[in-house]
Design a protein around this motif. Structure first.
Motif, mmCIF file in Angstrom:
data_model
loop_
_atom_site.group_PDB
_atom_site.id
_atom_site.type_symbol
_atom_site.label_atom_id
_atom_site.label_comp_id
_atom_site.label_asym_id
_atom_site.label_seq_id
_atom_site.Cartn_x
_atom_site.Cartn_y
_atom_site.Cartn_z
ATOM 1 N N ARG A 49 -0.271 32.814 41.647
ATOM 2 C CA ARG A 49 -0.376 34.266 41.793
ATOM 3 C C ARG A 49 0.046 34.687 43.191
ATOM 4 N NH1 ARG A 49 -7.002 34.621 41.995
ATOM 5 N NH2 ARG A 49 -7.241 34.077 44.184
ATOM 6 N N ARG A 50 0.310 35.996 43.294
ATOM 7 C CA ARG A 50 0.497 36.640 44.580
ATOM 8 C C ARG A 50 -0.767 37.445 44.826
ATOM 9 N NH1 ARG A 50 6.063 39.340 42.811
ATOM 10 N NH2 ARG A 50 5.199 38.880 40.784
ATOM 11 N N GLN A 51 -1.306 37.388 46.021
ATOM 12 C CA GLN A 51 -2.549 38.101 46.299
ATOM 13 C C GLN A 51 -2.403 38.855 47.620
ATOM 14 O OE1 GLN A 51 -4.884 34.474 45.982
ATOM 15 N NE2 GLN A 51 -5.368 34.595 48.172
ATOM 16 N N PHE A 52 -2.967 40.046 47.667
ATOM 17 C CA PHE A 52 -2.847 40.863 48.859
ATOM 18 C C PHE A 52 -3.881 41.974 48.859
ATOM 19 C CE2 PHE A 52 0.264 41.907 45.627
ATOM 20 C CZ PHE A 52 0.038 43.251 45.378
ATOM 21 N N THR A 98 -0.675 41.271 33.907
ATOM 22 C CA THR A 98 -0.785 40.216 34.918
ATOM 23 C C THR A 98 -1.228 40.774 36.272
ATOM 24 O OG1 THR A 98 1.553 40.424 35.491
ATOM 25 C CG2 THR A 98 0.968 38.784 33.829
ATOM 26 N N ILE A 99 -1.296 42.103 36.399
ATOM 27 C CA ILE A 99 -1.732 42.734 37.649
ATOM 28 C C ILE A 99 -3.218 43.049 37.542
ATOM 29 C CG2 ILE A 99 -1.423 44.677 39.209
ATOM 30 C CD1 ILE A 99 1.432 44.939 38.117
ATOM 31 N N TYR A 118 -0.437 37.712 38.767
ATOM 32 C CA TYR A 118 -0.261 36.362 38.226
ATOM 33 C C TYR A 118 1.153 36.182 37.698
ATOM 34 C CZ TYR A 118 -5.154 35.184 38.722
ATOM 35 O OH TYR A 118 -6.370 34.893 39.258
ATOM 36 N N ASP A 119 1.612 34.935 37.655
ATOM 37 C CA ASP A 119 2.950 34.624 37.161
ATOM 38 C C ASP A 119 3.057 34.896 35.665
ATOM 39 O OD1 ASP A 119 3.503 33.878 39.739
ATOM 40 O OD2 ASP A 119 3.381 31.723 39.360
ATOM 41 N N ALA A 156 -3.358 34.081 34.228
ATOM 42 C CA ALA A 156 -4.454 35.017 34.490
ATOM 43 C C ALA A 156 -5.685 34.618 33.678
ATOM 44 C CB ALA A 156 -4.030 36.440 34.149
ATOM 45 N N LYS A 157 -5.488 34.281 32.418
ATOM 46 C CA LYS A 157 -6.607 33.879 31.562
ATOM 47 C C LYS A 157 -7.243 32.577 32.039
ATOM 48 C CE LYS A 157 -5.410 36.110 27.219
ATOM 49 N NZ LYS A 157 -5.074 35.917 25.819
ATOM 50 N N LYS A 158 -6.432 31.710 32.633
ATOM 51 C CA LYS A 158 -6.916 30.410 33.086
ATOM 52 C C LYS A 158 -7.773 30.525 34.354
ATOM 53 C CE LYS A 158 -5.117 25.836 34.264
ATOM 54 N NZ LYS A 158 -3.903 25.049 34.476
#
Length: 139
Positions: free
Chosen positions: A24-27, A59-60, A81-82, A87-89
């Motif tokens: 994922r990208r997180q910010f 995914t956001i 998430y990619d 995301a579910k995982k």
């Protein structure tokens, strides 16, 4: 209410991290919204989807928003998430339920606690029989 979407909203991101382990990208996201109480998460999802070219808005994940004193600015956390499977995982169930990827919990808090306490009263072999009877009663 209807004119809320007309007021421009400015989005700034900071502390951007590409987390390869969690896929994922997180910010941190700063939302500047003068003249508005706050901004809906769905609206922010759409704007972030355009900004980061995301195919599936599911995914956001946005959470933890706090409006600064005096209004006009909110700060929260965003994860992209990619894929939906990722995301579910990795996401907690309650956040998945918020965005509609997981089923919400049935029953009220009181019902859940009563069920737990009823289960504590049955011991040993009786526990298996009680569970069997409960299944029959629900079916």
């Amino acid at each position: 209410m209807a004119g809320d979407k007309v007021t421009p909203v400015q989005i700034r991101t900071r502390k951007f991290i590409r987390n390869t382990l969690l896929k994922r990208r997180q910010f941190i996201i700063d939302v500047i919204h003068p003249g508005r109480a706050n901004v809906a998460k769905t609206e922010l999802q759409e704007k972030l989807g355009q900004l980061y070219k995301v195919a599936d808005l599911k995914t956001i994940i946005l959470f933890g928003f706090r409006t600064d004193f005096g209004g006009g600015k909110s700060t929260g956390f965003a994860l992209i998430y990619d894929s939906v499977e990722d995301a579910k995982k990795f996401e907690p169930k309650y956040r998945l339920a918020r965005i509609g990827l997981e089923k919400k919990r049935e029953g009220s808090r009181k019902q859940i606690k009563e069920k737990k306490n009823r289960g504590k009263k049955v011991w040993g072999l009786g526990k298996r029989l009680a569970r069997h009877k409960a299944k029959k009663a629900n079916a």
